[in-house]
Every structure is written in C-alpha cells, then in structure tokens.
Write a protein that holds these residues in place. Structure first.
Motif, short mmCIF file in Angstrom:
data_model
loop_
_atom_site.label_atom_id
_atom_site.label_comp_id
_atom_site.label_asym_id
_atom_site.label_seq_id
_atom_site.Cartn_x
_atom_site.Cartn_y
_atom_site.Cartn_z
N TYR A 86 -1.77 19.79 -3.03
CA TYR A 86 -1.10 20.94 -2.67
C TYR A 86 0.19 20.65 -3.38
N SER A 88 4.20 21.16 -3.64
CA SER A 88 5.22 21.89 -2.97
C SER A 88 6.30 20.87 -2.94
N PRO A 89 7.70 21.24 -2.59
CA PRO A 89 8.68 20.59 -2.70
C PRO A 89 8.67 19.48 -1.64
N ARG A 114 2.13 30.31 -2.05
CA ARG A 114 2.90 31.34 -2.25
C ARG A 114 3.92 31.88 -0.93
N TYR A 115 4.61 32.85 -0.82
CA TYR A 115 5.49 33.27 0.27
C TYR A 115 6.17 31.96 0.76
N GLY A 117 4.98 29.44 2.20
CA GLY A 117 4.53 28.35 2.52
C GLY A 117 2.74 28.38 3.09
N SER A 132 5.28 17.17 -5.73
CA SER A 132 6.41 17.83 -5.94
C SER A 132 6.72 17.58 -7.37
N ILE A 133 7.28 18.55 -8.34
CA ILE A 133 7.53 18.32 -9.74
C ILE A 133 9.01 18.20 -9.60
N GLY A 134 9.82 18.47 -8.43
CA GLY A 134 11.35 18.25 -8.53
C GLY A 134 11.95 18.85 -7.25
N TYR A 136 13.78 21.55 -6.02
CA TYR A 136 14.06 22.78 -6.07
C TYR A 136 12.97 23.65 -5.55
N LEU A 138 10.47 26.67 -5.96
CA LEU A 138 9.99 27.93 -6.83
C LEU A 138 9.36 29.08 -6.11
N ALA A 144 4.21 24.86 -10.75
CA ALA A 144 4.21 23.22 -10.52
C ALA A 144 2.85 22.74 -10.85
N1 LIG Z 1 9.50 22.19 -6.47
C1 LIG Z 1 8.16 22.20 -6.27
N2 LIG Z 1 7.08 21.22 -6.84
O1 LIG Z 1 5.96 21.59 -6.69
N3 LIG Z 1 5.92 22.84 -6.11
C2 LIG Z 1 7.37 23.01 -5.97
C3 LIG Z 1 7.67 24.48 -5.24
O2 LIG Z 1 8.88 24.62 -5.37
N4 LIG Z 1 6.61 25.23 -4.95
C4 LIG Z 1 7.08 26.42 -4.38
C5 LIG Z 1 6.75 26.63 -2.70
C6 LIG Z 1 6.96 28.12 -2.53
C7 LIG Z 1 6.45 28.29 -1.06
C8 LIG Z 1 4.89 27.96 -1.01
C9 LIG Z 1 4.65 26.80 -1.58
C10 LIG Z 1 5.20 26.36 -2.88
#
Ligand SMILES: Nc1nonc1C(=O)NCC1CCCCC1
Length: 246
Positions: A86, A88-89, A114-115, A117, A132-134, A136, A138, A144
């Motif tokens: 998955y 995500s940050p 999306r949304y 989370g 996480s790719i960083g 911040y 998105l 990502a």
């Molecule tokens: N930074 C990140 N590295 O990997 N993913 C990232 C991200 O920022 N993703 C967006 C979020 C927005 C809400 C839903 C889940 C993904």
C-alpha cells in the motif's frame, strides 16, 4: 514479473506501460501490468467506494469491501504468491535497496489509495507492507505506484539494454551520479572535461567515481554516513576536496 495495480484510475498507468524503458519491458513481456478497479466491485447504484470518517474530520475514506474484492481479483490475475503493498506517506521509505529487493518477487500487488486514505482494517488484514516514496502528500497513490513500477522494472534482467547500466545506475554504489556530457564539445564557453575525450577507460572510471564521491559529499553527506569507502574511494574523495579547496 507480474504487477497488479488496485486503483480507481487505471488509465493513469499508461505513463509507465506505454512509454520508454518500462513500456518496452511490458512489450517484451519482461513485466506484466494488470488492473483491478475497486469501483467494479461496488453493488450500489452510485458505485460508492468512499464513506465518511468515524470521529468526523475532513474528506472521505475508501471503503473496505470494494478494496478487499479488488485485491482478491488482483491476486487472481497474478496467480502467484504476491506481496501486497500500500502506497502512503506512512510507509517505510522506498529506495534503491527496496527496488532491488522487490524485483526478486514473482508478483506484486500495488494498492493506490485516494481521498484521505483507507480504513485501517484494510491495511491490517490485506496489506503486507506500506511504502512511501517521500515525505509529502500526493492526491493519490497512483504516482507513487508508478515510481515503484519504474524503479523495480529497471532492475529486472533484460530491461536495460546493456546490462551494465543497471549496475552503474547511481545509488547502485550508494552514491549520486557523476556529471554526464554529450555533443557539442563546447557549449556557452564550457568544454567537456578532457579525460572524457581521452579514451582511457580506467582514467574515465576513476574520474567518474571521484565526481560521484565529491557530489555525494557536497549534496547528500547523509548517503556517506555508515558507508564504508574503499581505499580508492577515500583517495579520490580526498583528491576531489583538495582540488576544490585549491
Ligand atoms: N508520499 C507518498 N508515498 O507513497 N504514497 C504517497 C502519497 O502521498 N500518497 C497519497 C495518499 C493520499 C491519501 C490516500 C492514500 C495515498
């Protein structure tokens, strides 16, 4: 390698499946990218994939069931043991080492949220690893996921024309890349370093390593922390720094 992507916007992935090195890898069958859209697993008239957060707060969350069914469909597509990731940050930081490790997998399932989370219980019950790719935020996990697809695909045998460039990719030796030059030899009064025109491959190798070490020292000293430098690297970095100081 098989990669199944769980996303509300599968068309976005044309960016990696239809262009460049990764597009060629798909064409050659070195990597197969399939899609599973949670919206296709909704049963209500409005094809609802999101809902309000318990406890209040801004925005919406992705519902468990459409995601869970989309992941199950993705597992069917890859038919092999797949690592479910998955994006995500809140995830572990994705880096070159991770890309190399993931390239060993037979199959990956990348879940793009999306949304605001997804329901935490989806992560607890279906996800093997959060990445996480960083640091911040998105608008969704798709970009990502595409970064991961690109970096992992480059590590697959046969993807990069001459095998050497995978090994020479910067970060392979834990350093930033050296400067690169191509024609014309002179541009805006700036000429290509003589060593690169010398044809002396050993001298060129040393020059490139010296530049990579110097750049890393100046721009990303954190990458040198805990990195054991060879005697040659120590000597080249010392040369670089003394030349800079002169
Ligand atoms: N930074 C990140 N590295 O990997 N993913 C990232 C991200 O920022 N993703 C967006 C979020 C927005 C809400 C839903 C889940 C993904």
């Amino acid at each position: 390698m098989q990669i199944a992507v769980v996303s509300l916007f599968p068309e976005m992935f044309d960016a990696v499946t239809a262009y460049g090195v990764t597009g060629r890898a798909v064409k050659l069958g070195l990597v197969r990218v399939s899609h599973s859209n949670p919206r296709d697993f909704t049963v209500d008239k409005h094809r609802t994939v999101d809902d309000r957060p318990y406890g209040g707060g801004p925005g919406m969350l992705m519902k468990i069931d459409p995601l869970r069914q989309a992941i199950a469909a993705a597992k069917e597509q890859v038919r092999a043991q797949a690592r479910v990731v998955y994006l995500s940050p809140q995830g572990q930081r994705f880096d070159h080492r991770k890309a190399v490790e993931m390239a060993q997998e037979e199959a990956l399932i990348l879940v793009a949220g999306r949304y605001e989370g997804v329901d935490e219980r989806l992560i607890e019950t279906e996800v093997d690893e959060e990445l996480s790719i960083g640091d911040y935020v998105l608008s969704g996990g798709e970009l990502a996921a595409m970064v991961v697809i690109d970096a992992v695909t480059r590590q697959l045998p046969g993807v990069l024309g001459h095998g050497a460039s995978a090994e020479e990719d910067s970060y392979v030796n834990g350093l930033l890349d050296c400067p690169h030059y191509t024609r014309p030899e002179a541009f805006a009064g700036r000429v290509v370093p003589d060593v690169l025109l010398s044809g002396d491959h050993e001298k060129i190798r040393r020059w490139r390593l010296k530049q990579a070490l110097g750049r890393t020292y100046e721009r990303r000293p954190d990458l040198l922390q805990g990195r054991v430098m060879t005697p040659e690297e120590q000597e080249l970095l010392a040369d670089y720094l003394s030349e800079k100081a002169a």
